[in-house]
Structure formats: C-alpha cells, structure tokens
Design a protein around this motif. Structure first.
Motif, PDB file in Angstrom:
ATOM      1  N   PHE A   1      -5.278   0.167  -6.683  1.00  0.00           N
ATOM      2  CA  PHE A   1      -4.000   0.598  -7.234  1.00  0.00           C
ATOM      3  C   PHE A   1      -3.906   0.287  -8.724  1.00  0.00           C
TER       4      PHE A   1
ATOM      5  N   ALA B   1      -5.180  -0.770   2.625  1.00  0.00           N
ATOM      6  CA  ALA B   1      -3.963  -1.396   3.140  1.00  0.00           C
ATOM      7  C   ALA B   1      -3.812  -1.152   4.641  1.00  0.00           C
TER       8      ALA B   1
ATOM      9  N   ALA C   1       1.982   2.145   0.937  1.00  0.00           N
ATOM     10  CA  ALA C   1       1.203   0.897   0.970  1.00  0.00           C
ATOM     11  C   ALA C   1       2.107  -0.311   0.758  1.00  0.00           C
ATOM     12  N   ASP C   2       3.087  -0.180  -0.138  1.00  0.00           N
ATOM     13  CA  ASP C   2       4.033  -1.275  -0.365  1.00  0.00           C
ATOM     14  C   ASP C   2       4.853  -1.547   0.897  1.00  0.00           C
ATOM     15  N   ALA C   3       5.215  -0.504   1.622  1.00  0.00           N
ATOM     16  CA  ALA C   3       5.968  -0.679   2.866  1.00  0.00           C
ATOM     17  C   ALA C   3       5.121  -1.412   3.899  1.00  0.00           C
TER      18      ALA C   3
ATOM     19  N   ARG D   1       1.474   5.036  -2.826  1.00  0.00           N
ATOM     20  CA  ARG D   1       1.671   3.640  -3.243  1.00  0.00           C
ATOM     21  C   ARG D   1       2.902   3.054  -2.574  1.00  0.00           C
ATOM     22  N   GLU D   2       3.969   3.833  -2.467  1.00  0.00           N
ATOM     23  CA  GLU D   2       5.178   3.351  -1.787  1.00  0.00           C
ATOM     24  C   GLU D   2       4.900   3.075  -0.312  1.00  0.00           C
TER      25      GLU D   2
ATOM     26  N   LYS E   1       2.851  -3.611   3.211  1.00  0.00           N
ATOM     27  CA  LYS E   1       2.746  -4.984   2.733  1.00  0.00           C
ATOM     28  C   LYS E   1       3.986  -5.797   3.060  1.00  0.00           C
ATOM     29  N   THR E   2       5.137  -5.136   3.134  1.00  0.00           N
ATOM     30  CA  THR E   2       6.383  -5.846   3.386  1.00  0.00           C
ATOM     31  C   THR E   2       6.871  -5.679   4.821  1.00  0.00           C
TER      32      THR E   2
ATOM     33  N   THR F   1      -5.759   5.984  -5.376  1.00  0.00           N
ATOM     34  CA  THR F   1      -4.583   5.607  -4.597  1.00  0.00           C
ATOM     35  C   THR F   1      -4.852   5.803  -3.109  1.00  0.00           C
TER      36      THR F   1
ATOM     37  N   THR G   1       1.953  -8.902   7.154  1.00  0.00           N
ATOM     38  CA  THR G   1       1.885  -8.643   5.727  1.00  0.00           C
ATOM     39  C   THR G   1       0.450  -8.764   5.271  1.00  0.00           C
TER      40      THR G   1
END
Length: 145
Positions: free
Chosen positions: A2, A33, A132-134, A129-130, A136-137, A26, A142
């Motif tokens: 990323f 992820a 992947a962020d979801a 990317r969003e 992670k959280t 990406t 996580t």
C-alpha cells in the motif's frame, strides 16, 4: 504494497501510465490482507504470518459472503467501467460483490500480459484500500494481533 501504491498514485498525477501499477500494487496489498485475515489455523498473526493458501478470488468472495466487507466500508462508490462488467457471467447486486468478481479477473489479465490502463483504476484502488482497512479493524480479528 500500500505504501508503494500510494507513492505511485501520487506520481500518477504527472504520469498517468503509473495508475495501473498503483492499482495492481493495491490488489496485492488486499490479497495479503485477506490471506492474513483468513490465516491457517496453525498460524499466529503478525508480519511473519504466511496466511491462507486459498486463491485471492476465493478469499475475496468469502469476505463478501460472510458479510465481513460490504458497501458501507467504501466512502465513495463509483460505478465500475462498463468493459469490466462485461467480464462477469452474472452481476452481483452489491458493489463489493462486483469488485470480488472483477478484480481477480483484472489481476489475472494484467499479470498474464494484457495491458490494462484506465483512470478508473485510481478510484478502484482507493476502494480496495478501504476494504483492507476494514479487514484490519474487524472486531473478530485484526492484522495487528
């Protein structure tokens, strides 16, 4: 992946040919992820985690099917280009469902020698990317565990 994708997207302002490599970095980041999220049962989380050996397309679809990712994680849903939708046998209702079907096909086309370049890859890269962020959280697991 990323970090490099972000740098390429910055440089793409002056050289639009960099949009495709940025997009595909990406994709690689999202695949990583997903592999870490769906790690093998015998693995611990962390940067040394090899993760699941399942194919990217299966992991992406699994995340959609399980409701782990949905359209709500994407801040700006833009319709996919018509030519990408032509790659689908049937069109899923949700945007992330479409991404789960289209992105692995685009990745395979690109990495097997089909030149692909469109400005729309910029927006899709941001959406990936969003996603992947979801992951992670996610409250269940996580990437930082």
């Amino acid at each position: 992946f990323f970090f490099l994708a972000g740098k390429l997207l910055q440089l793409a302002k002056k050289d639009h040919l960099l949009i495709s490599p940025a997009f595909f970095h990406t994709v690689i980041g999202l695949e990583r992820a997903l592999k870490v999220h769906y790690k093998r049962k015998d693995e611990a989380y962390g940067w040394l985690c090899e993760g699941s050996s399942d194919p990217f397309a299966e992991l992406f679809q699994r995340a959609v099917d399980e409701g782990l990712i949905s359209d709500v994680v994407i801040s700006d849903i833009r319709p996919l280009p018509e030519w990408t939708l032509n790659l689908l046998d049937e069109e899923p209702e949700s945007h992330v469902g479409k991404l789960a079907k289209v992105v692995p096909k685009l990745r395979n086309l690109y990495f097997h020698g089909t030149p692909l370049m469109t400005g729309e890859f910029f927006f899709i890269a941001l959406q990936l990317r969003e996603i992947a962020d979801a992951l992670k959280t996610s409250p269940v697991r996580t990437l930082l565990d």
